[in-house]
Design a protein around this motif. Structure first.
Motif, PDB file in Angstrom:
ATOM      1  N   HIS A  86       8.396   6.166 -28.649  1.00  0.00           N
ATOM      2  CA  HIS A  86       7.330   6.515 -27.705  1.00  0.00           C
ATOM      3  C   HIS A  86       6.698   7.838 -28.096  1.00  0.00           C
ATOM      4  N   ALA A  87       6.357   7.966 -29.362  1.00  0.00           N
ATOM      5  CA  ALA A  87       5.770   9.207 -29.863  1.00  0.00           C
ATOM      6  C   ALA A  87       4.400   8.887 -30.452  1.00  0.00           C
ATOM      7  N   PRO A  88       3.354   8.885 -29.603  1.00  0.00           N
ATOM      8  CA  PRO A  88       2.042   8.429 -30.089  1.00  0.00           C
ATOM      9  C   PRO A  88       1.505   9.254 -31.257  1.00  0.00           C
ATOM     10  N   HIS A  89       1.903  10.552 -31.374  1.00  0.00           N
ATOM     11  CA  HIS A  89       1.319  11.355 -32.452  1.00  0.00           C
ATOM     12  C   HIS A  89       1.716  10.816 -33.824  1.00  0.00           C
ATOM     13  N   LEU A  90       2.818  10.046 -33.876  1.00  0.00           N
ATOM     14  CA  LEU A  90       3.216   9.502 -35.179  1.00  0.00           C
ATOM     15  C   LEU A  90       2.236   8.445 -35.685  1.00  0.00           C
ATOM     16  N   TYR A  91       1.467   7.848 -34.739  1.00  0.00           N
ATOM     17  CA  TYR A  91       0.463   6.892 -35.189  1.00  0.00           C
ATOM     18  C   TYR A  91      -0.542   7.573 -36.113  1.00  0.00           C
ATOM     19  N   ILE A  92      -0.827   8.847 -35.839  1.00  0.00           N
ATOM     20  CA  ILE A  92      -1.775   9.581 -36.698  1.00  0.00           C
ATOM     21  C   ILE A  92      -1.211   9.654 -38.121  1.00  0.00           C
ATOM     22  N   THR A  93       0.090  10.016 -38.215  1.00  0.00           N
ATOM     23  CA  THR A  93       0.724  10.076 -39.521  1.00  0.00           C
ATOM     24  C   THR A  93       0.640   8.719 -40.222  1.00  0.00           C
ATOM     25  N   ALA A  94       0.894   7.652 -39.456  1.00  0.00           N
ATOM     26  CA  ALA A  94       0.837   6.307 -40.035  1.00  0.00           C
ATOM     27  C   ALA A  94      -0.562   5.997 -40.542  1.00  0.00           C
ATOM     28  N   SER A  97       6.320   1.511 -41.241  1.00  0.00           N
ATOM     29  CA  SER A  97       7.593   2.075 -40.803  1.00  0.00           C
ATOM     30  C   SER A  97       7.373   3.219 -39.819  1.00  0.00           C
ATOM     31  N   VAL A  98       6.398   4.102 -40.147  1.00  0.00           N
ATOM     32  CA  VAL A  98       6.109   5.227 -39.260  1.00  0.00           C
ATOM     33  C   VAL A  98       5.536   4.722 -37.942  1.00  0.00           C
ATOM     34  N   ALA A  99       4.656   3.700 -38.043  1.00  0.00           N
ATOM     35  CA  ALA A  99       4.077   3.142 -36.815  1.00  0.00           C
ATOM     36  C   ALA A  99       5.173   2.552 -35.935  1.00  0.00           C
ATOM     37  N   TRP A 100       6.147   1.897 -36.547  1.00  0.00           N
ATOM     38  CA  TRP A 100       7.248   1.328 -35.778  1.00  0.00           C
ATOM     39  C   TRP A 100       8.070   2.437 -35.114  1.00  0.00           C
ATOM     40  N   GLN A 101       8.271   3.531 -35.840  1.00  0.00           N
ATOM     41  CA  GLN A 101       8.981   4.667 -35.241  1.00  0.00           C
ATOM     42  C   GLN A 101       8.201   5.205 -34.048  1.00  0.00           C
ATOM     43  N   ALA A 102       6.871   5.253 -34.184  1.00  0.00           N
ATOM     44  CA  ALA A 102       6.038   5.735 -33.086  1.00  0.00           C
ATOM     45  C   ALA A 102       6.233   4.845 -31.869  1.00  0.00           C
ATOM     46  N   GLN A 103       6.329   3.530 -32.131  1.00  0.00           N
ATOM     47  CA  GLN A 103       6.527   2.570 -31.057  1.00  0.00           C
ATOM     48  C   GLN A 103       7.876   2.763 -30.376  1.00  0.00           C
ATOM     49  N   VAL A 104       8.953   2.783 -31.164  1.00  0.00           N
ATOM     50  CA  VAL A 104      10.280   2.809 -30.535  1.00  0.00           C
ATOM     51  C   VAL A 104      10.622   4.181 -29.970  1.00  0.00           C
TER      52      VAL A 104
END
Lengths: 220, 486
Positions: free
Chosen positions: A55-63, A46-53
């Motif tokens: 456009h917030a690459p730092h959320l990938y770290i959280t994921a 879910s977090v990775a999808w949020q990072a995608q939509v």
């Protein structure tokens, strides 16, 4: 927000709520840990999808943190603790499963009503995310109060915390999300270490005294 | 990073944070009790000097840190009590080492954690960012959990675990509230840092979505309220106070509860700036009053002396929350004054109680009798402290309680009656226990104890002085802050 993107985010967040409800009625330790691992995987997606939509690459770290730590490391560690403590058979539940599930559904309904009303002006994705996140948080709290076993309480707390991360990731452009998820990971690591070191079996009122005697002896 | 963080040597704001942070690392590396205990005092003193210099020269607010009239009160109070407590801690811990209650290897850890806690509290107070403030409060919680459990007894670990779980749930709820505040601010302030910075949030809060702010405040109140120790979320507080080392009880009661209260006050100001949001005061008034009356009754049934004063802290934090909830210049002024007086008095009481428990070898009140005869200085110190905390004239707490009660009588007489009832109930319990413990035939050990009386009587002296005469500049300053609080 395109239709498909919204639907996927919606499905993942809804799946998290569903898994939280599933956590409520697991009465076997290993099954509980498996469902929790799945909970963490869905959170990470879910977090990775949020990072995608967003456009917030730092959320990938959280994921990634969610995936590695909460879907792999912590369930494995807890599994070993459960075996070591000899509590892998069943979990006692203070309130029966029926009333707990009813209370859980009530909480989900409550959070929908509260959040959808409060966020009338916000964009639809954030609204739904917040409503789902609040449900996950409240279900986690419910789990903490209905369980007596320290390990399942810890699982309850971690599912609550997953709800927080979902909310933080859904709040578009929120700074410090990564830092906060790291701070939470430290907290959880402490909890798990605490359970392990002090052999805490039940919340608050009973600790394995045998292990403590060893500590007392050490001081003399 | 703001320049303040990069230039700690030049900037007092950075120094208040950098000194304890560096101190924690040094103390973690330094073996030997004698040196590290003294160094701990020195570091705390240096932090106090840096904090005092904030009164004279105030740097411009940065994106992460800022100083204004409100938080400088808290910072000065925190660093001052941290300094006196470190002096008390040096003699207290020395005794614990002698009797073998604490192993020397835990001491390095203890001193490092002490400074980490100071760093976390100062960071929480000086943070200009609601996310950073949350992280700081979490760090402060973690360090105190570790210190509460330091004796490694059954009870200590149980207390630490209880504190940990309740504290974690509390700060988790506070984070949810923080996220909601960001969501409310985002449409007005745009994405990113600005929507989390206090100085911009306060200015623009009128445009925020009122419904979101209302929901957020409920979570913040429950979350940070757990850390303030408000009933019904107070369950961790008595255990954590009773089972940890006494210097930590003093710091918990005197300082950490204030930090959580400060967070609540900031969010209250945010809601007050929004005309459509609910008045946050009523929630604070209710929780404060419930805590006050509940703790008053609970005081009668205490058998452990530290536990009793922990309940007294719940009572006073309830009273302070009530005062700030009432709002208005007079009640806010009284709340600020009461908060300062309570911090000084309660930590002084814990200084006395720490040495008393060491002298008698127990915390059970039934086993402590006739203190004024067996240990006159400690005994009379405790008497003075309890008289102060019970709210008798001419000490400082009498004045602040009088102001709170009279301002409530003017605006809500019914609430004032409940308030008076709560105060009298607590008053009775405290004096009852005090006469038993302080007077009569001495029991238990009468051997003299090596105690540090300076921090104890310095605090009590300040409380007495404030009760007799409050200096003009201080009054003006508190009045400014009280107006700021709305």
């Amino acid at each position: 927000m395109t239709g498909v993107g919204f639907d996927i985010a919606h499905m993942l967040a809804g799946g998290l709520v569903l898994l939280s409800l599933m956590l409520l009625y697991q009465d076997r330790m290993f099954a509980l840990l498996n469902v929790f691992a799945l909970h963490a995987v869905v959170l990470s997606l879910s977090v990775a999808w949020q990072a995608q939509v967003q456009h917030a690459p730092h959320l990938y770290i959280t994921a990634l943190i969610a995936l590695v730590l909460k879907a792999l490391v912590i369930p494995v560690a807890l599994r070993r603790i459960v075996v070591r403590l000899g509590i892998h058979r069943t979990i006692e539940t203070v309130v029966g499963i029926g009333p707990t599930m009813l209370a859980g559904m009530g909480l989900v309904a409550l959070s929908m009503v509260v959040m959808l009303k409060a966020t009338a002006q916000a964009d639809p994705l954030a609204r739904e995310d917040l409503a789902f996140a609040l449900s996950v948080v409240l279900l986690g709290l419910l789990m903490m109060v209905t369980r007596r076993n320290a390990v399942s309480q810890v699982v309850g707390f971690m599912s609550l915390e997953n709800g927080m991360i979902l909310a933080a990731a859904g709040a578009k452009g929120m700074p410090l999300v990564v830092e906060i998820s790291i701070a939470f990971s430290v907290l959880i690591a402490f909890i798990v270490i605490g359970v392990f070191l002090f052999r805490i079996r039940e919340r608050f009122d009973s600790v394995d005294v045998g292990a403590l005697d060893a500590f007392r002896g050490e001081r003399l | 990073m703001s320049p303040a963080v990069l230039n700690p040597a030049l900037d007092p704001l950075g120094a208040v944070l950098a000194i304890p942070a560096v101190g924690a690392v040094v103390l973690a590396l330094l073996p030997g009790y004698w040196l590290s205990a003294r160094l701990n005092v020195l570091i705390s003193f240096a932090t106090l000097v840096a904090a005092l210099s904030l009164l004279i020269e105030r740097p411009a607010p940065g994106t992460f840190l800022f100083v204004d009239d409100l938080n400088v009160v808290f910072v000065v109070l925190t660093t001052f009590v941290a300094f006196t407590t470190s002096a008390f801690s040096a003699s207290y811990i020395g005794h614990e080492l002698e009797i073998g209650r604490l192993a020397p290897r835990y001491l390095r850890f203890y001193h490092a954690m002490y400074q980490t806690l100071m760093f976390a509290m100062n960071l929480g107070l000086l943070a200009n960012n609601i996310g950073l403030m949350w992280v700081a409060v979490e760090l402060a919680t973690l360090t105190t959990v570790l210190m509460v459990g330091i004796y490694r007894t059954h009870e200590a670990i149980e207390a630490a675990w209880k504190y940990f779980i309740l504290g974690s749930v509390g700060i988790a709820l506070a984070l949810f509230g923080t996220i909601l505040v960001y969501m409310a601010a985002r449409p007005v302030l745009g994405e990113g840092q600005d929507a989390m910075v206090w100085t911009t949030l306060i200015k623009r809060s009128n445009g925020f979505s009122a419904e979101l702010l209302n929901v957020a405040f409920v979570f913040l109140m429950l979350g940070y309220g757990t850390k303030v120790g408000l009933a019904p979320l107070h369950a961790w507080l008595p255990d954590a106070h009773a089972e940890g080392p006494t210097p930590i009880s003093a710091v918990l009661s005197g300082l950490l509860l204030n930090v959580a209260l400060y967070a609540l006050l900031r969010f209250k100001m945010l809601l007050a700036g929004n005309s459509a949001a609910v008045a946050p005061g009523s929630l604070m008034v209710t929780m404060g009053l419930v805590s006050l009356i509940f703790a008053g009754f609970m005081l009668y049934r205490r058998r452990d002396i530290k536990r009793m004063f922990a309940y007294s802290s719940i009572e006073h934090m309830g009273l302070i929350t009530f005062a700030f909830g009432m709002g208005g210049p007079l009640a806010n002024f009284a709340g600020l004054l009461h908060m300062s007086m309570h911090s000084l008095t309660k930590s002084a009481i814990f200084f006395a109680v720490g040495h008393i428990a060491q002298a008698k070898g127990t915390q059970r009140m039934a086993a402590i009798r006739g203190l004024t005869e067996s240990h006159p200085l400690l005994g009379w110190g405790l008497v003075l402290g309890v008289v102060a905390i019970a709210g008798l004239p001419p000490l400082g707490i009498f004045m602040s309680e009088f102001l709170i009660v009279s301002s409530t009588f003017a605006r809500a007489p019914l609430l004032a009656i409940l308030l008076m009832a709560g105060l009298l109930i607590a008053f009775g319990a405290l004096l009852l226990r005090l006469t038993e413990v302080a007077f009569g035939e001495p029991t238990g050990s009468t051997a003299p104890v090596k105690a540090s009386y300076v921090p104890l009587f310095a605090h009590l002296g300040l409380v007495l002085a404030a009760g007799v005469y409050l200096p003009g500049p201080l009054v003006v300053w508190f009045q400014t802050v009280a107006r700021l609080l709305g």
